[in-house]
Design a protein around this motif. Structure first.
Motif, PDB file in Angstrom:
ATOM      1  N   GLY A  69     -11.413  49.362 -22.400  1.00  0.00           N
ATOM      2  CA  GLY A  69     -13.122  49.237 -22.324  1.00  0.00           C
ATOM      3  C   GLY A  69     -13.320  47.679 -22.380  1.00  0.00           C
ATOM      4  O   GLY A  69     -14.587  47.372 -22.078  1.00  0.00           O
ATOM      5  N   ALA A  70     -12.232  46.547 -22.359  1.00  0.00           N
ATOM      6  CA  ALA A  70     -12.527  45.325 -22.387  1.00  0.00           C
ATOM      7  C   ALA A  70     -12.700  44.856 -20.871  1.00  0.00           C
ATOM      8  O   ALA A  70     -12.384  45.439 -19.836  1.00  0.00           O
ATOM      9  N   ILE A  71     -13.323  43.846 -20.689  1.00  0.00           N
ATOM     10  CA  ILE A  71     -13.198  42.761 -19.560  1.00  0.00           C
ATOM     11  C   ILE A  71     -12.470  41.568 -19.723  1.00  0.00           C
ATOM     12  O   ILE A  71     -12.595  40.974 -20.847  1.00  0.00           O
ATOM     13  N   ALA A  72     -11.636  41.489 -18.896  1.00  0.00           N
ATOM     14  CA  ALA A  72     -10.751  40.273 -19.102  1.00  0.00           C
ATOM     15  C   ALA A  72     -10.650  39.513 -17.762  1.00  0.00           C
ATOM     16  O   ALA A  72     -10.719  40.213 -16.602  1.00  0.00           O
ATOM     17  N   LEU A  73     -10.465  38.199 -17.715  1.00  0.00           N
ATOM     18  CA  LEU A  73     -10.395  37.431 -16.540  1.00  0.00           C
ATOM     19  C   LEU A  73      -9.165  36.872 -16.445  1.00  0.00           C
ATOM     20  O   LEU A  73      -8.407  36.542 -17.355  1.00  0.00           O
ATOM     21  N   CYS A  74      -8.655  36.594 -15.148  1.00  0.00           N
ATOM     22  CA  CYS A  74      -7.098  36.107 -14.663  1.00  0.00           C
ATOM     23  C   CYS A  74      -7.151  35.362 -13.551  1.00  0.00           C
ATOM     24  O   CYS A  74      -8.224  35.780 -12.853  1.00  0.00           O
ATOM     25  N   PRO A  75      -6.239  34.482 -13.106  1.00  0.00           N
ATOM     26  CA  PRO A  75      -6.337  33.955 -12.010  1.00  0.00           C
ATOM     27  C   PRO A  75      -6.255  35.198 -10.932  1.00  0.00           C
ATOM     28  O   PRO A  75      -5.435  36.028 -11.261  1.00  0.00           O
ATOM     29  N   PRO A  76      -6.601  35.036  -9.623  1.00  0.00           N
ATOM     30  CA  PRO A  76      -6.444  35.967  -8.659  1.00  0.00           C
ATOM     31  C   PRO A  76      -4.966  36.564  -8.557  1.00  0.00           C
ATOM     32  O   PRO A  76      -4.955  37.819  -8.453  1.00  0.00           O
ATOM     33  N   ALA A  77      -3.976  35.805  -8.407  1.00  0.00           N
ATOM     34  CA  ALA A  77      -2.711  36.125  -8.100  1.00  0.00           C
ATOM     35  C   ALA A  77      -2.119  36.846  -9.493  1.00  0.00           C
ATOM     36  O   ALA A  77      -1.297  37.648  -9.118  1.00  0.00           O
ATOM     37  N   ALA A  78      -2.660  36.950 -10.606  1.00  0.00           N
ATOM     38  CA  ALA A  78      -2.132  37.503 -11.561  1.00  0.00           C
ATOM     39  C   ALA A  78      -2.665  39.201 -11.402  1.00  0.00           C
ATOM     40  O   ALA A  78      -2.094  39.944 -12.329  1.00  0.00           O
ATOM     41  N   LEU A  79      -3.689  39.432 -10.640  1.00  0.00           N
ATOM     42  CA  LEU A  79      -3.951  40.674 -10.606  1.00  0.00           C
ATOM     43  C   LEU A  79      -2.898  41.590 -10.188  1.00  0.00           C
ATOM     44  O   LEU A  79      -2.711  42.859 -10.506  1.00  0.00           O
ATOM     45  N   LYS A  80      -1.969  40.922  -9.360  1.00  0.00           N
ATOM     46  CA  LYS A  80      -0.636  41.972  -8.731  1.00  0.00           C
ATOM     47  C   LYS A  80       0.542  41.580  -9.522  1.00  0.00           C
ATOM     48  O   LYS A  80       1.500  41.950  -9.511  1.00  0.00           O
ATOM     49  N   ASP A  81       0.449  40.827 -10.536  1.00  0.00           N
ATOM     50  CA  ASP A  81       1.462  40.134 -11.473  1.00  0.00           C
ATOM     51  C   ASP A  81       1.896  41.097 -12.451  1.00  0.00           C
ATOM     52  O   ASP A  81       1.184  41.986 -12.773  1.00  0.00           O
ATOM     53  N   LEU A  82       3.152  41.085 -13.032  1.00  0.00           N
ATOM     54  CA  LEU A  82       3.603  41.781 -14.065  1.00  0.00           C
ATOM     55  C   LEU A  82       2.487  41.663 -15.195  1.00  0.00           C
ATOM     56  O   LEU A  82       2.505  42.928 -15.962  1.00  0.00           O
ATOM     57  N   TRP A  83       2.020  40.663 -15.260  1.00  0.00           N
ATOM     58  CA  TRP A  83       1.000  40.449 -16.182  1.00  0.00           C
ATOM     59  C   TRP A  83      -0.111  41.509 -16.579  1.00  0.00           C
ATOM     60  O   TRP A  83      -0.408  41.741 -17.863  1.00  0.00           O
ATOM     61  N   ALA A  84      -0.309  42.132 -15.293  1.00  0.00           N
ATOM     62  CA  ALA A  84      -1.555  43.187 -15.485  1.00  0.00           C
ATOM     63  C   ALA A  84      -1.113  44.495 -16.024  1.00  0.00           C
ATOM     64  O   ALA A  84      -1.800  45.347 -16.367  1.00  0.00           O
ATOM     65  N   ARG A  85       0.219  44.648 -16.384  1.00  0.00           N
ATOM     66  CA  ARG A  85       0.752  45.944 -16.942  1.00  0.00           C
ATOM     67  C   ARG A  85       0.239  46.250 -18.297  1.00  0.00           C
ATOM     68  O   ARG A  85       0.510  47.388 -18.721  1.00  0.00           O
ATOM     69  N   ARG A  86      -0.203  45.199 -18.876  1.00  0.00           N
ATOM     70  CA  ARG A  86      -0.482  45.322 -20.437  1.00  0.00           C
ATOM     71  C   ARG A  86      -1.877  46.069 -20.446  1.00  0.00           C
ATOM     72  O   ARG A  86      -2.278  46.621 -21.570  1.00  0.00           O
ATOM     73  N   PHE A  87      -2.625  46.282 -19.296  1.00  0.00           N
ATOM     74  CA  PHE A  87      -3.868  46.741 -19.444  1.00  0.00           C
ATOM     75  C   PHE A  87      -3.744  48.106 -19.232  1.00  0.00           C
ATOM     76  O   PHE A  87      -3.223  48.780 -18.445  1.00  0.00           O
ATOM     77  N   PRO A  88      -4.795  48.863 -20.135  1.00  0.00           N
ATOM     78  CA  PRO A  88      -4.815  50.495 -19.858  1.00  0.00           C
ATOM     79  C   PRO A  88      -5.590  50.813 -18.452  1.00  0.00           C
ATOM     80  O   PRO A  88      -6.579  50.589 -18.303  1.00  0.00           O
ATOM     81  N   ASP A  89      -4.809  51.293 -17.563  1.00  0.00           N
ATOM     82  CA  ASP A  89      -5.361  51.896 -16.411  1.00  0.00           C
ATOM     83  C   ASP A  89      -6.384  51.054 -15.692  1.00  0.00           C
ATOM     84  O   ASP A  89      -7.604  51.249 -15.442  1.00  0.00           O
ATOM     85  N   PRO A  90      -5.988  49.721 -15.452  1.00  0.00           N
ATOM     86  CA  PRO A  90      -6.939  48.639 -15.017  1.00  0.00           C
ATOM     87  C   PRO A  90      -7.652  48.853 -13.714  1.00  0.00           C
ATOM     88  O   PRO A  90      -7.271  49.510 -12.957  1.00  0.00           O
ATOM     89  N   VAL A  91      -9.317  48.660 -13.958  1.00  0.00           N
ATOM     90  CA  VAL A  91      -9.919  48.366 -12.707  1.00  0.00           C
ATOM     91  C   VAL A  91      -9.739  47.139 -12.073  1.00  0.00           C
ATOM     92  O   VAL A  91     -10.164  46.314 -12.779  1.00  0.00           O
ATOM     93  N   THR A  92      -9.127  47.027 -10.833  1.00  0.00           N
ATOM     94  CA  THR A  92      -9.064  45.783 -10.223  1.00  0.00           C
ATOM     95  C   THR A  92     -10.362  45.130  -9.631  1.00  0.00           C
ATOM     96  O   THR A  92     -10.680  45.650  -8.779  1.00  0.00           O
ATOM     97  N   CYS A  93     -10.882  44.112 -10.264  1.00  0.00           N
ATOM     98  CA  CYS A  93     -12.083  43.556  -9.800  1.00  0.00           C
ATOM     99  C   CYS A  93     -11.669  41.877  -9.433  1.00  0.00           C
ATOM    100  O   CYS A  93     -10.888  41.380  -9.639  1.00  0.00           O
ATOM    101  N   PHE A  94     -12.326  41.455  -8.362  1.00  0.00           N
ATOM    102  CA  PHE A  94     -12.269  40.154  -7.841  1.00  0.00           C
ATOM    103  C   PHE A  94     -13.468  39.546  -7.568  1.00  0.00           C
ATOM    104  O   PHE A  94     -14.266  40.287  -6.747  1.00  0.00           O
ATOM    105  N   ALA A  95     -13.739  38.523  -8.075  1.00  0.00           N
ATOM    106  CA  ALA A  95     -15.105  37.670  -7.844  1.00  0.00           C
ATOM    107  C   ALA A  95     -14.921  36.669  -6.971  1.00  0.00           C
ATOM    108  O   ALA A  95     -14.448  35.478  -7.285  1.00  0.00           O
ATOM    109  N   SER A  96     -15.337  36.816  -5.526  1.00  0.00           N
ATOM    110  CA  SER A  96     -15.414  35.945  -4.614  1.00  0.00           C
ATOM    111  C   SER A  96     -16.231  36.104  -3.460  1.00  0.00           C
ATOM    112  O   SER A  96     -16.528  37.300  -3.333  1.00  0.00           O
ATOM    113  N   GLY A  97     -16.646  35.232  -2.631  1.00  0.00           N
ATOM    114  CA  GLY A  97     -17.610  35.426  -1.633  1.00  0.00           C
ATOM    115  C   GLY A  97     -16.895  36.229  -0.558  1.00  0.00           C
ATOM    116  O   GLY A  97     -17.522  36.963   0.303  1.00  0.00           O
ATOM    117  N   TRP A  98     -15.338  36.035  -0.441  1.00  0.00           N
ATOM    118  CA  TRP A  98     -14.565  37.034   0.489  1.00  0.00           C
ATOM    119  C   TRP A  98     -14.733  38.490   0.315  1.00  0.00           C
ATOM    120  O   TRP A  98     -14.557  39.338   1.284  1.00  0.00           O
TER     121      TRP A  98
END
Lengths: 350, 578
Positions: free
Chosen positions: A231-260
């Motif tokens: 239920g938390a909101i966590a921020l990370c550099p964009p490259a970390a979304l696909k990094d091993l780092w993301a595995r600590r989160f429960p079933d994460p919803v992948t979000c990206f804040a960018s004009g792209w």
């Protein structure tokens, strides 16, 4: 005289021969004027650096204490004399400390705007149009399809999703300087008062911002357990979304804040499930609003969709040309710096 | 419209079925009638707007934008509706700039307004109306409007999923909603009222309703010891489409017949040849197949008749539909579902004999006294009674003779015992990250087989798989991918695939079909990773020619002749465990 005699593109960036300085040079030079501290604009190793106090602070934070031979802080609106040229720094609204640089000399006024936006941002001084003869504009989002909309509405999208999926973590990719802190401020303005979790690569910069802005409770994600992150909101550099780092989160919803994220294919390509159209650059409407406001008769266009903006200037009776400067606009989408965050994941336990 | 647009936007990015369901249910719960009803109609494909062609939209945008900027933008975005939605000029801004314009943007239209207005709008009025709506909507709203009117929502929601979300409003059974579905029409106010428990169940007046089918469990090795063969009927499991054929009379005496899919979708329009043959009064449960010259064709052939918008005379002639029946649910108003299978089977045999239709026949039972005999029949259907139809057999069904016909998947009554899947050894070529829980894992794999290329043997991609492995195996593959990446293309990693270096997968699959979308010209049905072959060098993986020969054999088309003398296994493929 021609404006090119006052300021002209060189292989390492814009150069002023009369005063011997570069703007945002790509490699080490004797004298550098820095518009803002993003890594594609602010590099280490210059002899003298002129920039706003905040930009110098952030460069020190990122590049180390010895990032330049000498530094000279210049406040917004203050002028500095370099040879027979006068320079001054004016808010660009891009990130904390970002500036447009006005160069005056030999009867010419040229504004090198760096990266800028004219949209409201609670974490930096608002953009002010500066009257000039030549305006040097970025073109990151210079296609009419880029309309950034209201960031508060995007934040509502994130909060609604977090309410709908309370057992999942919402992992938001955001550039480490500016975007991440703006998101936190926007979340707080929307009334979100739970702790916000941070990737290690965002901690020191967010700490710097937190001295000036009330960002609420911030926690390092690496110290949080999986249950806490539900239920938390966590921020990370964009490259970390696909990094091993993301595995600590429960079933994460992948979000990206960018004009792209305005363009669906771009969001899908990155595997983003919840795109947030929040940008620190001008959208098309912003660019076409700002350029006439400067009163400039000549527009130089750099990094991005130069062709479209040059074409548009032509339809408005403005002289325009692309500068073809290379090396800018990569923002900060490189590999994630090793902050120790990934150690746990590397061992396969998270 | 804004809320509906928000829903579509979110659904378009969401991959998980359960997450989509949550989004849909939350929308239906929060949105009033009739707005949510029109949304349901849009999602179930119940709406169509024949006048809204891409040409109309192209004309609208070309009147409003600079052609160079449009071309650059379209080139970048790659999708017409999306490009138009994003670059449609903001009327507030345009009005401020041009003094002569007095048009003021209206308020954003509701979905209800859009649907009801479009239903009565003439062709010549359409462009003006669309433009007014586009003026009043934001980017997401415009995108949704354009997707809606051009009939290309493509947000990965089936009609069944949308109905399941309606059922979830009041803990109803989705099958029940499915049965009631034909009684309702857009905007479905009564359906929502019923789902939410505000009104009683509507009476079904349809003379030919769908009835939820009885489903089976996969049998496991340990099950046989507990089962007495004498209590069971066995029949072939046909590799077609499970259908329910219902026929009867309206109050006025008019004969009416309908063909339903397993989920209750009315598929009659796609099979007029078969519907015509349903000259009985009752409900049959059976398999839809293609039968040519007395021989049932493989699924690869049936596939060519499916998902066609129009049914041409040529298609009917080349792919004649056939119904092979195995159960009788209702006959002449008598509900036989409360009778045991042994009784139903007798009635079914009598009905089929009376019908004497060339398009309908009985699925024969398999004689067996013990499980070993049935196992032999399953391994070699051609020799055990399936004869020339053996290519369309995908296993055997085992049904308890005293079982009633119960909807859903009751335990201990029906089992399926599928044939072992086909297997090939293929080489991992590309890997892509998964979604949701797997977003940090390389879990989607493209694999290839060897074939002769211009410069000697090369691997050509033949399929993609993203399941079949355990979590531990996923970890192993993920590590292999990260350590052996040879190229990156956006989210895709190219993985080393040379003679001696690379990862071999044993890939299991159910069958093959021709495909123009794959470079190999072949698509696998239901491919999954059945084993990791870290022990096997890529050069020992299988060749594409094996699949080509299998496909030729399945379609009954002689291949280039090269395989005429090949051993049986090379013609019909290799099955797991064989």
């Amino acid at each position: 005289m021609r404006p090119e005699e006052l300021l002209a593109p060189s292989p390492v960036g814009l150069y002023c021969p009369a005063a011997g300085f570069h703007i945002d040079p790509l490699s080490a030079v004797d004298k550098a004027l820095i518009t803002h501290a993003h890594s594609d604009h602010a590099r280490a190793g210059h002899g003298h650096v002129l920039a706003t106090r905040e930009t110098l602070d952030i460069m020190r934070l990122r590049l180390g204490d010895d990032f330049a031979g000498a530094t000279q802080p210049v406040a917004y609106g203050e002028t500095a004399r370099l040879g027979d040229v006068t320079v001054s720094f004016h808010p660009a609204g891009h990130v904390l400390g970002s500036a447009q640089i006005l160069i005056e000399g030999r009867g010419q006024r040229i504004v090198a705007a760096g990266d800028f936006k004219d949209q409201a941002d609670p974490t930096c001084a608002p953009f002010v149009p500066v009257a000039c003869d030549v305006f040097i504009s970025e073109a990151t989002f210079a296609l009419p399809v880029f309309r950034h909309g209201d960031p508060a509405a995007e934040i509502q999208k994130l909060l609604r999703s977090a309410a709908l999926f309370p057992e999942r973590a919402h992992l938001v990719g955001a550039y480490a300087l500016g975007k991440a802190q703006r998101l936190i401020a926007l979340l707080r303005a929307a009334g979100y008062d739970r702790p916000i979790y941070l990737h290690g690569a965002l901690e020191s910069m967010t700490g710097y911002y937190a001295q000036r802005f009330n960002l609420g409770a911030l926690r390092p994600a690496r110290e949080a357990g999986k249950a806490e992150l539900a239920g938390a909101i966590a921020l990370c550099p964009p490259a970390a979304l696909k990094d091993l780092w993301a595995r600590r989160f429960p079933d994460p919803v992948t979000c990206f804040a960018s004009g792209w994220m305005r363009v669906r294919a771009r969001a899908r390509q990155r595997g983003v499930e919840l795109p947030l159209v929040i940008s620190d650059h001008c959208d098309w409407d912003g660019l076409t609003r700002v350029i006439p406001a400067t009163g400039a008769a000549e527009i130089w266009v750099t990094h991005g969709a130069e062709e479209a903006l040059v074409h548009w200037c032509g339809t408005q009776g403005l002289r325009a040309r692309p500068l073809h400067l290379v090396g800018y606009g990569e923002e900060e989408d490189g590999p994630v710096p090793d902050t120790g965050d990934s150690v746990q994941a590397k061992n396969g336990s998270a | 419209m804004n809320r509906f647009a928000g829903l579509l936007d979110r659904l378009a990015y969401e991959h998980g079925r359960n997450a989509k369901l949550r989004l849909l249910t939350a929308y239906f719960r929060a949105t009033p009638d009739p707005e949510r009803g029109y949304a349901l109609a849009a999602l179930t494909g119940a709406l169509s707007f024949p006048h809204a062609k891409p040409g109309v939209i192209r004309a609208l945008i070309s009147e409003r934008t600079d052609p160079v900027l449009f071309a650059l933008s379209y080139d970048y975005v790659g999708d017409l509706s999306e490009t138009v939605a994003l670059m449609w000029p903001d009327p507030k801004r345009s009005a401020a700039e041009s003094a002569e314009s007095h048009d003021r943007p209206g308020t954003s239209p509701s979905l209800t307004e859009v649907v009801t207005r479009l239903a009565t709008l003439g062709k010549s009025e359409l462009p003006g109306q669309l433009a007014r709506w586009l003026d009043a909507l934001d980017e997401t709203g415009r995108w949704a409007l354009l997707k809606l009117v051009t009939g290309a929502l493509r947000v990965g929601v089936s009609a069944r999923l949308a109905k399941t979300a309606v059922a979830a409003l009041g803990d109803k059974d989705p099958d029940e909603i499915e049965i009631l579905w034909p009684s309702f029409s857009p905007p479905y106010a009564d359906l929502f009222a019923y789902a939410e428990g505000r009104i009683e169940k509507p009476l079904i007046t349809d003379p030919v309703p769908f009835r939820p089918p009885m489903l089976s469990h996969a049998i496991e090795d340990g099950d046989f010891a507990k089962l007495d063969p004498a209590d069971f009927l066995a029949e072939w499991k046909w590799d077609g489409i499970r259908v329910q054929a219902v026929a009867g009379q309206r109050a006025g005496g008019e004969h009416v017949a309908r063909l339903y899919s397993r989920t209750g979708e009315d598929i009659s329009p796609a099979f007029p040849d078969l519907v015509e043959a349903l000259g009985f009064d009752g409900a049959l449960d059976g398999e839809l197949l293609i039968r040519r010259e007395q021989r049932v064709q493989s699924f690869a052939v049936l596939q060519q008749r499916l998902n066609r918008k129009t049914v041409s005379a040529k298609l009917l002639a080349e792919f004649p539909a056939h119904l092979r029946v195995y159960d009788l649910l209702v006959e002449a108003g008598e509900d036989l579902r409360e009778q045991p299978l042994s009784v139903r089977r007798g009635r079914l045999e009598a009905l089929v004999a009376r019908l004497a239709s060339p398009h309908i026949d009985l699925s024969p039972s398999i004689g067996f006294a013990d499980w070993e005999t049935l196992a032999a029949a399953r391994a070699n259907p051609a020799a055990a009674g399936a004869g020339i139809d053996a290519d369309a057999v995908e296993g055997v069904m085992i049904k308890r003779l005293n079982a009633l016909y119960l909807p859903g998947r009751p335990k201990g009554l029906w089992w399926k015992w599928k044939r072992d899947p086909f297997v090939v050894d293929a080489v991992l070529m590309y890997a892509q990250r998964g979604h949701g829980k797997r977003s940090s894992y390389y879990s989607d794999y493209t694999f290839g087989l060897w074939t002769k290329g211009e410069a000697g043997d090369e691997l050509v991609p033949v399929g993609k798989a993203y399941f079949g492995f355990t979590d531990a195996e996923l970890g192993e593959i993920d590590r292999f991918v990260r350590r052996n990446t040879t190229g990156r293309f956006g989210p895709v990693r190219e993985v080393v695939h040379e003679d001696e270096r690379g990862l071999v997968f044993e890939v299991a699959f159910e069958g093959l079909q021709r495909s123009t979308r794959h470079r190999s010209g072949i698509a696998m049905r239901f491919p999954r990773i059945s084993r990791l072959r870290f022990d096997k060098p890529p050069r020992e993986a299988d060749r594409l020619e094996l699949l080509r020969r299998m496909l030729d054999a399945a379609e009954g088309t002689p291949s280039s002749g090269a395989s005429a003398g090949a051993p049986a296994i090379a013609r019909t493929g290799r099955r797991k465990g064989a």
